[in-house]
Design an enzyme around this catalytic site. Sequence first.
Site, mmCIF file in Angstrom:
data_model
loop_
_atom_site.group_PDB
_atom_site.id
_atom_site.type_symbol
_atom_site.label_atom_id
_atom_site.label_comp_id
_atom_site.label_asym_id
_atom_site.label_seq_id
_atom_site.Cartn_x
_atom_site.Cartn_y
_atom_site.Cartn_z
ATOM 1 N N ARG A 15 -0.405 87.120 -101.358
ATOM 2 C CA ARG A 15 0.237 87.347 -100.066
ATOM 3 C C ARG A 15 1.697 87.758 -100.264
ATOM 4 O O ARG A 15 2.254 87.629 -101.351
ATOM 5 C CB ARG A 15 0.164 86.071 -99.217
ATOM 6 C CG ARG A 15 -1.227 85.743 -98.728
ATOM 7 C CD ARG A 15 -1.286 84.395 -98.015
ATOM 8 N NE ARG A 15 -1.110 83.276 -98.937
ATOM 9 C CZ ARG A 15 -1.103 82.000 -98.573
ATOM 10 N NH1 ARG A 15 -1.233 81.687 -97.279
ATOM 11 N NH2 ARG A 15 -0.954 81.039 -99.464
ATOM 12 N N LYS A 75 4.748 81.060 -100.223
ATOM 13 C CA LYS A 75 4.592 79.752 -100.846
ATOM 14 C C LYS A 75 5.934 79.165 -101.255
ATOM 15 O O LYS A 75 6.947 79.856 -101.355
ATOM 16 C CB LYS A 75 3.674 79.842 -102.060
ATOM 17 C CG LYS A 75 2.216 80.099 -101.698
ATOM 18 C CD LYS A 75 1.661 79.072 -100.726
ATOM 19 C CE LYS A 75 1.572 77.686 -101.295
ATOM 20 N NZ LYS A 75 1.071 76.676 -100.313
ATOM 21 N N TYR A 94 6.712 78.370 -96.478
ATOM 22 C CA TYR A 94 6.038 77.079 -96.554
ATOM 23 C C TYR A 94 6.700 76.265 -97.665
ATOM 24 O O TYR A 94 6.924 76.773 -98.760
ATOM 25 C CB TYR A 94 4.553 77.245 -96.878
ATOM 26 C CG TYR A 94 3.722 77.794 -95.747
ATOM 27 C CD1 TYR A 94 3.553 77.068 -94.575
ATOM 28 C CD2 TYR A 94 3.094 79.030 -95.850
ATOM 29 C CE1 TYR A 94 2.793 77.569 -93.524
ATOM 30 C CE2 TYR A 94 2.321 79.540 -94.816
ATOM 31 C CZ TYR A 94 2.171 78.810 -93.656
ATOM 32 O OH TYR A 94 1.414 79.303 -92.629
ATOM 33 N N HIS A 96 6.143 72.264 -97.819
ATOM 34 C CA HIS A 96 5.279 71.108 -98.103
ATOM 35 C C HIS A 96 5.989 70.101 -99.007
ATOM 36 O O HIS A 96 5.477 69.686 -100.049
ATOM 37 C CB HIS A 96 3.962 71.569 -98.731
ATOM 38 C CG HIS A 96 3.143 72.464 -97.856
ATOM 39 N ND1 HIS A 96 2.541 72.014 -96.699
ATOM 40 C CD2 HIS A 96 2.843 73.789 -97.956
ATOM 41 C CE1 HIS A 96 1.883 73.015 -96.131
ATOM 42 N NE2 HIS A 96 2.067 74.093 -96.868
ATOM 43 N N GLU A 118 5.712 75.024 -91.908
ATOM 44 C CA GLU A 118 4.730 74.039 -91.469
ATOM 45 C C GLU A 118 5.285 72.984 -90.522
ATOM 46 O O GLU A 118 4.508 72.199 -89.960
ATOM 47 C CB GLU A 118 4.078 73.352 -92.672
ATOM 48 C CG GLU A 118 4.953 72.379 -93.431
ATOM 49 C CD GLU A 118 5.766 73.033 -94.534
ATOM 50 O OE1 GLU A 118 6.369 72.307 -95.334
ATOM 51 O OE2 GLU A 118 5.806 74.290 -94.586
ATOM 52 N N ILE A 269 -4.625 69.321 -99.200
ATOM 53 C CA ILE A 269 -4.059 69.114 -100.534
ATOM 54 C C ILE A 269 -2.593 69.538 -100.615
ATOM 55 O O ILE A 269 -1.821 68.989 -101.400
ATOM 56 C CB ILE A 269 -4.906 69.846 -101.602
ATOM 57 C CG1 ILE A 269 -4.515 69.410 -103.018
ATOM 58 C CG2 ILE A 269 -4.826 71.357 -101.413
ATOM 59 C CD1 ILE A 269 -4.777 67.957 -103.307
ATOM 60 N N ASP A 270 -2.159 70.513 -99.806
ATOM 61 C CA ASP A 270 -0.742 70.911 -99.792
ATOM 62 C C ASP A 270 0.155 69.737 -99.428
ATOM 63 O O ASP A 270 1.332 69.702 -99.816
ATOM 64 C CB ASP A 270 -0.502 72.047 -98.793
ATOM 65 C CG ASP A 270 -0.841 73.406 -99.385
ATOM 66 O OD1 ASP A 270 -0.515 73.640 -100.559
ATOM 67 O OD2 ASP A 270 -1.436 74.233 -98.665
#
Length: 372
Positions: A15, A75, A94, A96, A118, A269-270
């Site tokens: 991405r 990411k 993101y 996390h 997020e 899982i993130d």
Amino acid sequence: MRVGVPKEIKTKEYRVGLVPGSVRELVHHGHEVLVETGAGSGIGFDDDAYHAVGGEIVATAAEVFARAEMIVKVKEPQPGEIAFLRPGQLLFTYLHLAADKAQTEGLLRAGVIGIAYETVTDARGGLPLLAPMSEVAGRMSVQVGAHCLEKEQGGAGILLGGVPGVAAAKVVILGGGVAGTNAARVAMGMEAYVTVIDKSLQRLYELDLQFGAQLHTLFSTVENIEREVVAADLVIGAVLVPGAAAPRLVTREMVARMRPGSVLVDIAIDQGGCFATSRPTTHAAPTYIESGVIHYCVTNMPGAVARTSTFALNNATLPFVLALADKGWCQAVRDDPHLRRGLNIVRGRITHQAVAAALGLPFTPPEELPAA
């Protein structure tokens, strides 16, 4: 503002933070966009596509990070990228953080402003920048789960929808939010026997209205989770606490009692995962077996369908990217309380309470930050 788009370097991540159409919008608003060479190649956009809309192609990630005021990614920054970050730089991606203390500490040391996709909210209490990827991951979870149930993949050799005279597979979905709803939709489309477990009676009522008798719903209790998980062929973990670590709803003892060849797919899982036996995997090695049960715990599931995912993500992020570029991050978060909830780190301070609580680190409310 000068906006930077580096090429993603996480394993099998194709991405990209901005597609050419989004770059064109930024340029139209008077901003500069630096795009690392090859950043969009994984989804079919070469450098010429970015150059044609006004983007500047640069040779290395180091140059992108060195020159840009705002970095737009998909990411979380990998260790090598964290080393490129500098104090006061804006990072929009993101993150996390609740499940990643090492990354958090790296970003704190770097002195950046980290706004996490997020944890940005909307007027309805939703998570608009997480929702597109939750939709993708939810739909994918059934697809990969069905594949893992095949005997050649180590599974029990079960067809999700069964055939006339043979029972369909039992699919249990923990969480009835965006990811869980999309998982249920696809699993029912494949004619599996589907049960959704959620702690919100209101959400279960909404799912009942939406899908009717085809979907089975249960209120979340330890007893219900244990009974359904142990009997399931495929369990999909789709629970979410915004910004916080995912609750561990399935114990090791429950996993040990499942039928050998059953499958767990952990969408959460993130955020650390909702199965006690979960550990992060990659698209290069997506599964492992523990207690005879196949675990699929890829931390960037939507990366497998990178083109679809990138466009879906850009549709959601572009208005916020434009606001940050047009106004600067400080004014943008003052004007928009939903974007303000995306603030996770500001110049060495954690500004999201759930992140701080999950990591046992000090929390600074955004309103207590210095005005500058």
